[in-house]
Design a protein around this motif. Structure first.
Motif, PDB file in Angstrom:
ATOM      1  N   VAL A   1       0.848  -1.193   0.000  1.00  0.00           N
ATOM      2  CA  VAL A   1       0.000   0.000   0.000  1.00  0.00           C
ATOM      3  C   VAL A   1       0.881   1.240   0.000  1.00  0.00           C
ATOM      4  CG1 VAL A   1      -1.719   1.310   1.303  1.00  0.00           C
ATOM      5  CG2 VAL A   1      -1.879  -1.179   1.198  1.00  0.00           C
ATOM      6  N   GLN A   2       0.581   2.155  -0.881  1.00  0.00           N
ATOM      7  CA  GLN A   2       1.259   3.456  -0.886  1.00  0.00           C
ATOM      8  C   GLN A   2       0.236   4.527  -0.564  1.00  0.00           C
ATOM      9  OE1 GLN A   2       3.120   3.490  -4.817  1.00  0.00           O
ATOM     10  NE2 GLN A   2       5.107   3.128  -3.841  1.00  0.00           N
ATOM     11  N   LEU A   3       0.647   5.496   0.244  1.00  0.00           N
ATOM     12  CA  LEU A   3      -0.264   6.541   0.708  1.00  0.00           C
ATOM     13  C   LEU A   3       0.291   7.907   0.344  1.00  0.00           C
ATOM     14  CD1 LEU A   3      -0.888   5.136   4.296  1.00  0.00           C
ATOM     15  CD2 LEU A   3      -2.375   4.864   2.313  1.00  0.00           C
ATOM     16  N   GLN A   4      -0.584   8.801  -0.097  1.00  0.00           N
ATOM     17  CA  GLN A   4      -0.184  10.172  -0.387  1.00  0.00           C
ATOM     18  C   GLN A   4      -1.204  11.109   0.221  1.00  0.00           C
ATOM     19  OE1 GLN A   4       0.661  11.013  -4.486  1.00  0.00           O
ATOM     20  NE2 GLN A   4       1.301  13.110  -4.060  1.00  0.00           N
ATOM     21  N   ALA A   5      -0.740  11.929   1.152  1.00  0.00           N
ATOM     22  CA  ALA A   5      -1.620  12.852   1.858  1.00  0.00           C
ATOM     23  C   ALA A   5      -1.558  14.231   1.228  1.00  0.00           C
ATOM     24  CB  ALA A   5      -1.211  12.939   3.323  1.00  0.00           C
ATOM     25  N   ALA A  22      -4.729   9.522  -0.464  1.00  0.00           N
ATOM     26  CA  ALA A  22      -5.011   8.586  -1.553  1.00  0.00           C
ATOM     27  C   ALA A  22      -4.157   7.343  -1.372  1.00  0.00           C
ATOM     28  CB  ALA A  22      -4.707   9.243  -2.888  1.00  0.00           C
ATOM     29  N   ALA A  23      -4.789   6.189  -1.439  1.00  0.00           N
ATOM     30  CA  ALA A  23      -4.091   4.925  -1.228  1.00  0.00           C
ATOM     31  C   ALA A  23      -4.082   4.091  -2.495  1.00  0.00           C
ATOM     32  CB  ALA A  23      -4.756   4.146  -0.100  1.00  0.00           C
ATOM     33  N   SER A  24      -2.993   3.404  -2.708  1.00  0.00           N
ATOM     34  CA  SER A  24      -2.919   2.452  -3.808  1.00  0.00           C
ATOM     35  C   SER A  24      -2.934   1.051  -3.234  1.00  0.00           C
ATOM     36  CB  SER A  24      -1.632   2.671  -4.598  1.00  0.00           C
ATOM     37  OG  SER A  24      -0.510   2.388  -3.780  1.00  0.00           O
ATOM     38  N   GLY A  25      -3.249   0.061  -4.026  1.00  0.00           N
ATOM     39  CA  GLY A  25      -3.246  -1.316  -3.550  1.00  0.00           C
ATOM     40  C   GLY A  25      -4.629  -1.929  -3.565  1.00  0.00           C
ATOM     41  N   ARG A  26      -4.678  -3.171  -3.974  1.00  0.00           N
ATOM     42  CA  ARG A  26      -5.974  -3.839  -4.130  1.00  0.00           C
ATOM     43  C   ARG A  26      -6.606  -4.220  -2.806  1.00  0.00           C
ATOM     44  NH1 ARG A  26      -5.147  -8.904  -6.865  1.00  0.00           N
ATOM     45  NH2 ARG A  26      -3.066  -8.853  -5.965  1.00  0.00           N
ATOM     46  N   THR A  27      -5.800  -4.314  -1.739  1.00  0.00           N
ATOM     47  CA  THR A  27      -6.322  -4.785  -0.463  1.00  0.00           C
ATOM     48  C   THR A  27      -6.538  -3.652   0.536  1.00  0.00           C
ATOM     49  OG1 THR A  27      -4.080  -5.191   0.367  1.00  0.00           O
ATOM     50  CG2 THR A  27      -5.216  -7.036  -0.734  1.00  0.00           C
ATOM     51  N   PHE A  66     -13.309  16.757  14.758  1.00  0.00           N
ATOM     52  CA  PHE A  66     -12.752  16.083  13.583  1.00  0.00           C
ATOM     53  C   PHE A  66     -13.602  14.876  13.242  1.00  0.00           C
ATOM     54  CE2 PHE A  66      -7.975  17.321  14.130  1.00  0.00           C
ATOM     55  CZ  PHE A  66      -8.355  18.655  14.248  1.00  0.00           C
ATOM     56  N   THR A  67     -13.652  14.555  11.945  1.00  0.00           N
ATOM     57  CA  THR A  67     -14.368  13.367  11.480  1.00  0.00           C
ATOM     58  C   THR A  67     -13.498  12.627  10.466  1.00  0.00           C
ATOM     59  OG1 THR A  67     -16.517  14.461  11.761  1.00  0.00           O
ATOM     60  CG2 THR A  67     -16.449  12.475  10.396  1.00  0.00           C
ATOM     61  N   ILE A  68     -13.259  11.363  10.740  1.00  0.00           N
ATOM     62  CA  ILE A  68     -12.499  10.527   9.818  1.00  0.00           C
ATOM     63  C   ILE A  68     -13.475   9.697   8.993  1.00  0.00           C
ATOM     64  CG2 ILE A  68     -12.210   8.626  11.474  1.00  0.00           C
ATOM     65  CD1 ILE A  68      -9.423   8.161  10.265  1.00  0.00           C
ATOM     66  N   SER A  69     -13.147   9.517   7.732  1.00  0.00           N
ATOM     67  CA  SER A  69     -13.997   8.697   6.860  1.00  0.00           C
ATOM     68  C   SER A  69     -13.119   8.014   5.815  1.00  0.00           C
ATOM     69  CB  SER A  69     -15.069   9.560   6.182  1.00  0.00           C
ATOM     70  OG  SER A  69     -14.475  10.568   5.383  1.00  0.00           O
ATOM     71  N   ARG A  70     -13.675   7.005   5.201  1.00  0.00           N
ATOM     72  CA  ARG A  70     -12.925   6.284   4.166  1.00  0.00           C
ATOM     73  C   ARG A  70     -13.869   5.910   3.030  1.00  0.00           C
ATOM     74  NH1 ARG A  70     -10.443   1.124   6.792  1.00  0.00           N
ATOM     75  NH2 ARG A  70      -9.788   0.725   4.616  1.00  0.00           N
ATOM     76  N   ASP A  71     -13.304   5.811   1.858  1.00  0.00           N
ATOM     77  CA  ASP A  71     -14.052   5.369   0.685  1.00  0.00           C
ATOM     78  C   ASP A  71     -13.244   4.221   0.077  1.00  0.00           C
ATOM     79  OD1 ASP A  71     -15.063   5.001  -1.940  1.00  0.00           O
ATOM     80  OD2 ASP A  71     -15.800   7.054  -1.985  1.00  0.00           O
ATOM     81  N   ASN A  72     -13.734   3.010   0.252  1.00  0.00           N
ATOM     82  CA  ASN A  72     -12.992   1.840  -0.204  1.00  0.00           C
ATOM     83  C   ASN A  72     -13.094   1.615  -1.711  1.00  0.00           C
ATOM     84  OD1 ASN A  72     -12.031   1.205   2.353  1.00  0.00           O
ATOM     85  ND2 ASN A  72     -13.819  -0.055   2.832  1.00  0.00           N
ATOM     86  N   VAL A  73     -13.953   2.360  -2.360  1.00  0.00           N
ATOM     87  CA  VAL A  73     -14.027   2.285  -3.832  1.00  0.00           C
ATOM     88  C   VAL A  73     -12.978   3.219  -4.431  1.00  0.00           C
ATOM     89  CG1 VAL A  73     -15.463   2.704  -5.849  1.00  0.00           C
ATOM     90  CG2 VAL A  73     -16.450   1.650  -3.801  1.00  0.00           C
ATOM     91  N   LYS A  74     -12.940   4.440  -3.896  1.00  0.00           N
ATOM     92  CA  LYS A  74     -11.961   5.417  -4.378  1.00  0.00           C
ATOM     93  C   LYS A  74     -10.597   5.245  -3.718  1.00  0.00           C
ATOM     94  CE  LYS A  74     -15.425   8.975  -5.365  1.00  0.00           C
ATOM     95  NZ  LYS A  74     -15.883  10.365  -5.057  1.00  0.00           N
ATOM     96  N   ASN A  75     -10.521   4.405  -2.687  1.00  0.00           N
ATOM     97  CA  ASN A  75      -9.269   4.217  -1.935  1.00  0.00           C
ATOM     98  C   ASN A  75      -8.772   5.522  -1.329  1.00  0.00           C
ATOM     99  OD1 ASN A  75      -9.287   1.510  -2.480  1.00  0.00           O
ATOM    100  ND2 ASN A  75      -7.296   1.449  -3.484  1.00  0.00           N
ATOM    101  N   THR A  76      -9.642   6.200  -0.626  1.00  0.00           N
ATOM    102  CA  THR A  76      -9.261   7.451   0.010  1.00  0.00           C
ATOM    103  C   THR A  76      -9.641   7.449   1.492  1.00  0.00           C
ATOM    104  OG1 THR A  76     -11.350   8.466  -0.633  1.00  0.00           O
ATOM    105  CG2 THR A  76      -9.459   8.821  -2.085  1.00  0.00           C
TER     106      THR A  76
END
Length: 118
Positions: A1-5, A22-27, A66-76
């Motif tokens: 996984v690679q991450l770019q903030a 933004a995250a890369s990686g299929r998992t 603060f609110t944390i959220s994730r989008d597993n389709v967009k990998n964000t």
């Protein structure tokens, strides 16, 4: 996984910023993700976490703001920061972690600066 903030910047106290990672990686969806921050001269501290199932947790200092959220389709991974205070000034890092076969896999983004002026 690679991450770019990205998304940091300068804001006045009481203002808002939204950080994204933004995250890369299929998992990616199998990872717990988090935002950490590190202020000058201080240790890195955990700000917020969100599990692969969507459960969230926050540091007491940011809870309700603060609110944390994730989008597993967009990998964000996003961190919405409201009612910012000067003490929120820090470099913010996104993190993804997963326990697999008894070993932790841990990845960090490069950090993005948030500066809150009084």
């Amino acid at each position: 996984v690679q991450l770019q903030a990205y998304g940091g910047g300068l804001v006045q106290a009481g203002g808002s910023l939204r950080l994204s990672c933004a995250a890369s990686g299929r998992t990616f969806s199998k990872y717990a993700v988090a935002w950490f921050r590190q202020a000058p001269g201080k240790q890195r501290e955990l700000v917020a976490t969100i599990t692969s199932g969507g459960a969230t947790n926050y540091a007491a200092s940011v809870k309700g703001r603060f609110t944390i959220s994730r989008d597993n389709v967009k990998n964000t991974i996003d961190l919405q920061m409201n009612s910012l205070k000067p003490e929120d000034t820090a470099v913010y890092y996104c993190n993804a972690a997963r326990l697999l076969f008894g070993k932790w896999f841990n990845y960090w983004g490069q950090g993005t600066q948030v500066t809150v002026s009084s």
